[in-house]
Structures are given as C-alpha cells and as structure tokens.
Design an enzyme around this catalytic site. Structure first.
Site, PDB file in Angstrom:
ATOM      1  N   ARG A 129       0.539  -1.301  -0.418  1.00 54.68           N
ATOM      2  CA  ARG A 129       0.247   0.142   0.028  1.00 54.68           C
ATOM      3  C   ARG A 129       1.380   1.506  -0.061  1.00 54.68           C
ATOM      4  O   ARG A 129       0.526   1.993  -0.462  1.00 54.68           O
ATOM      5  CB  ARG A 129      -1.559   0.137   1.305  1.00 54.68           C
ATOM      6  CG  ARG A 129      -1.784   1.440   1.438  1.00 54.68           C
ATOM      7  CD  ARG A 129      -2.976   1.106   2.344  1.00 54.68           C
ATOM      8  NE  ARG A 129      -2.722   0.930   3.223  1.00 54.68           N
ATOM      9  CZ  ARG A 129      -3.445   1.062   4.268  1.00 54.68           C
ATOM     10  NH1 ARG A 129      -4.902   0.134   4.829  1.00 54.68           N
ATOM     11  NH2 ARG A 129      -2.543   1.426   5.955  1.00 54.68           N
ATOM     12  N   LYS A 186      -2.117   7.228   0.862  1.00 51.65           N
ATOM     13  CA  LYS A 186      -2.749   7.539   2.809  1.00 51.65           C
ATOM     14  C   LYS A 186      -0.941   8.342   2.909  1.00 51.65           C
ATOM     15  O   LYS A 186      -0.066   8.577   3.361  1.00 51.65           O
ATOM     16  CB  LYS A 186      -1.993   5.802   3.552  1.00 51.65           C
ATOM     17  CG  LYS A 186      -2.138   6.520   4.809  1.00 51.65           C
ATOM     18  CD  LYS A 186      -1.985   4.599   5.611  1.00 51.65           C
ATOM     19  CE  LYS A 186      -1.949   4.860   6.893  1.00 51.65           C
ATOM     20  NZ  LYS A 186      -3.065   5.558   7.735  1.00 51.65           N
TER      21      LYS A 186
HETATM   22  N1  PXG Z   1      -9.455   5.050   7.263  1.00 48.87           N
HETATM   23  C1  PXG Z   1      -8.560   6.106   7.331  1.00 48.87           C
HETATM   24  C2  PXG Z   1      -8.531   7.611   6.887  1.00 48.87           C
HETATM   25  C3  PXG Z   1      -7.077   5.769   8.212  1.00 48.87           C
HETATM   26  O1  PXG Z   1      -6.097   6.448   8.248  1.00 48.87           O
HETATM   27  C4  PXG Z   1      -7.760   3.558   8.284  1.00 48.87           C
HETATM   28  C5  PXG Z   1      -9.160   3.877   7.701  1.00 48.87           C
HETATM   29  C6  PXG Z   1      -7.512   1.825   8.103  1.00 48.87           C
HETATM   30  O2  PXG Z   1      -6.648   1.294   7.371  1.00 48.87           O
HETATM   31  P1  PXG Z   1      -5.740   0.622   7.774  1.00 48.87           P
HETATM   32  O3  PXG Z   1      -4.446  -0.051   7.407  1.00 48.87           O
HETATM   33  O4  PXG Z   1      -5.195   0.495   9.662  1.00 48.87           O
HETATM   34  O5  PXG Z   1      -6.597  -0.673   9.078  1.00 48.87           O
HETATM   35  C7  PXG Z   1      -6.859   4.495   8.470  1.00 48.87           C
HETATM   36  C8  PXG Z   1      -5.323   4.035   9.211  1.00 48.87           C
HETATM   37  C9  PXG Z   1      -2.156   7.066  12.752  1.00 48.87           C
HETATM   38  C10 PXG Z   1      -2.252   6.110  12.151  1.00 48.87           C
HETATM   39  O6  PXG Z   1      -0.290   6.429  12.795  1.00 48.87           O
HETATM   40  C11 PXG Z   1      -3.714   5.725  10.956  1.00 48.87           C
HETATM   41  C12 PXG Z   1      -3.668   5.162  10.610  1.00 48.87           C
HETATM   42  C13 PXG Z   1      -3.957   3.488  11.084  1.00 48.87           C
HETATM   43  C14 PXG Z   1      -2.061   3.469  12.221  1.00 48.87           C
HETATM   44  C15 PXG Z   1      -1.891   4.215  12.764  1.00 48.87           C
HETATM   45  O7  PXG Z   1      -1.911   8.254  13.184  1.00 48.87           O
HETATM   46  N2  PXG Z   1      -4.945   5.023  10.136  1.00 48.87           N
END
Ligand code: PXG
Length: 292
Positions: A52, A151
């Site tokens: 990703r 991301k």
């Molecule tokens: N939507 C958004 C907008 C995110 O930023 C998710 C969904 C969930 O995705 P995953 O792949 O984690 O299941 C995210 C994930 C941080 C941090 O450090 C942000 C995320 C995940 C872990 C840490 O702010 N975002």
C-alpha cells in the site's frame, strides 16, 4: 536503551533523527506513510502494508528508491533494533529536501523514516462499552481532488473532522462523501451489521483501502457471514443492529451511539465480538517474525 530510528538507510538515535526544514514532506505535505502493528514478535500483514505504501508513492510519482524486499527488511531491522514485540511501526517517505516551490523535481532524493515504538493501546474497557460517534460536517476528500486511497502526509481533511470530534467530546466521527454517503471515519473504516449481514462502503467511494477492513472481510467469508460493499446513507447507521470500526490501532472497536442515537441495544453486539475474537486470533497466529 535509546530508541533507534531508521533514517535514510541508517539506524540513528532518536535525538539525532532529524529532518530538514526544506523537506517537502514538511513544506507541502508531499509524502506518504504507513501505520503497522506488531503482535507477539511478528509484524502483521507487512507485505500488504508495504504494498500500500508503494501504491501511495506511485500515485504521487514518488520513487522510494528501495525495493519491496529492502523496505520489508528495513522495517524488521528497525523493530529488532528496538526489541519490539508488541508495537506500532510508522513508515514515512517524504519527497525529500529541495528548494522552496512545489516542483517535486527540486528534491533529488526521498527521505525514508521508520519509527518502531510501543503501542498506546486503547483501554480494554472501550471494547466492553463501545464508542459514541458524530457525523462530521467536513466531507471526505473527493477522489477527483485527492484520492483517500493515497495514504499521504496531507491529512488535514481528517484532522479537520477530528477537531469536530474533539469539540463534540467523542473519539471518532463519520465522514461523508461529497454525495452525502458514508465513507469512513477520520482514522478508521466503518462496518454496519443489519439482519446478520455486514455492510461497508466500497473502496471506490473514496476511502482508505484498510488492511484491517480487508482482514475482516476475509474473516467474514471464512465464517460464512455475508459482507456487502455498497454505499449507504448515515440513516442506515442509525438503524443498524451493530456498528464497528476497523483500523490498525483500533483493531475492531464497537460503536454504541451515533449523533446522540443509540445503536442496537446500546451495547457491543454478538457479531462485533465474534469478529473481534477471530481478528485477535489471526493477529496472534500470523505475521513476519522479528526475532530469529
Ligand atoms: N481510514 C483512514 C483515513 C486511516 O487513516 C484507516 C482507515 C484504517 O486502515 P488500516 O489499514 O489501519 O486498517 C486508517 C488508518 C496514525 C495511524 O499513526 C493512522 C492509521 C492507522 C494507524 C496509525 O495516525 N490510519
């Protein structure tokens, strides 16, 4: 022992891990990131996270300058250097150092940062009591402007919505698409349970293609639970039997209220609990070993 940070091919002490004020990641939010979990000495879905990251970078025409294998190895090496067993890993790739001005060609070399830290777990109580959410008035970025599937270091869309949550004294909030349908939350994906089946917005709606979301869809399939990916209005959240969020940090977290309405019977539901248990089994049984 000092925390060691991976920075441009080297492990350096935390106090020495610094980025130039001319880095376009800082100046323009020009860069990408990943958040990954380690459970019990193994990195969960490392390959998927790195893929990703590579997809996000490619969308920005950002050449990371490392192969997939090198990125995976650097991640594991950083975990090992910090003796991580259960942790949170943050990868950041910025456009790198350049002059002022948007032009990415001003930056000859990207900066690659890997931080492996201990995770601040959500209190276990949250999984027993569930969260209350609001619907944010800030709409999720239109994929035509800035695809939420990237991301990127440009998280202001989510931060503006998060500020609304903070003002409303809730930990998360639902973001709608420009067309007014449910997309996702500020840092989590969303699922609703209605009549024994799962419904979640499709990636094409303009959401992050969550790794936890994908794992839950897989688990549902194994459990013979129907999961439909479709657009729905927030009214369908209000009337759902159960609602839960998924994310690397949150795992699966139950939602018991939205916009002052009670969801289901106001307690985490059986489907959410069942899938959370299955997810926890999964995270503790697979993954790339850190310590050999
Ligand atoms: N939507 C958004 C907008 C995110 O930023 C998710 C969904 C969930 O995705 P995953 O792949 O984690 O299941 C995210 C994930 C941080 C941090 O450090 C942000 C995320 C995940 C872990 C840490 O702010 N975002």
């Amino acid at each position: 022992m000092a925390q060691m940070i991976y920075l441009d091919g080297q492990l350096v002490e935390r106090d020495q891990a610094k980025i130039s004020v001319y880095d376009h990641g800082l100046l323009y939010g020009d860069g990408v990131f990943e958040g990954i979990r380690a459970y019990n000495g193994r990195v969960f879905r490392l390959d998927e996270h790195i893929r990703r990251l590579e997809r996000s970078a490619r969308a920005l025409m950002l050449d990371i300058g490392m192969t997939h294998e090198e990125l995976c190895e650097a991640t594991i090496e950083t975990c090992r250097a910090n003796d991580v067993r259960d942790g949170y890993i943050r990868l950041v790739v910025t456009r790198g150092v350049g002059d002022l001005g948007l032009d990415p060609r001003k930056c000859p070399k990207p900066s690659v940062i890997i931080i492996a830290a201990n995770i601040q777990l959500y209190p276990e109580e949250l999984y027993e009591t569930g969260l209350r959410l609001i619907t944010c008035s800030t709409r999720r970025n239109s994929p035509a402007s800035l695809d939420p599937g990237i991301k990127s270091l440009n998280y202001l869309n989510n931060i503006l919505a998060k500020i609304e949550c903070i003002q409303a004294d809730v930990p998360e909030g639902i973001m709608l698409t420009n067309a007014g349908m449910v997309s996702e939350c500020t840092g989590d994906n969303i699922f609703v349970v209605t009549g024994g089946r799962l419904v979640t917005p499709p990636v094409e709606a303009g959401i992050l293609d969550g790794i936890t979301r994908a794992a839950v869809i897989e688990l549902a399939e194994q459990e013979n639970i129907l999961c439909v990916e479709k657009l729905f209005p927030v009214a369908e959240v209000y009337t759902a039997d159960e609602v839960f969020l998924t994310g690397t940090a949150a795992e699966l977290v139950p939602v018991v209220g939205v916009d002052g309405r009670v969801i289901g019977n106001g307690k985490p539901g059986p489907m959410t609990k069942r899938l959370l248990n299955r997810f926890r089994e999964l995270t503790r049984s697979e993954g790339t070993p850190i310590h050999v």
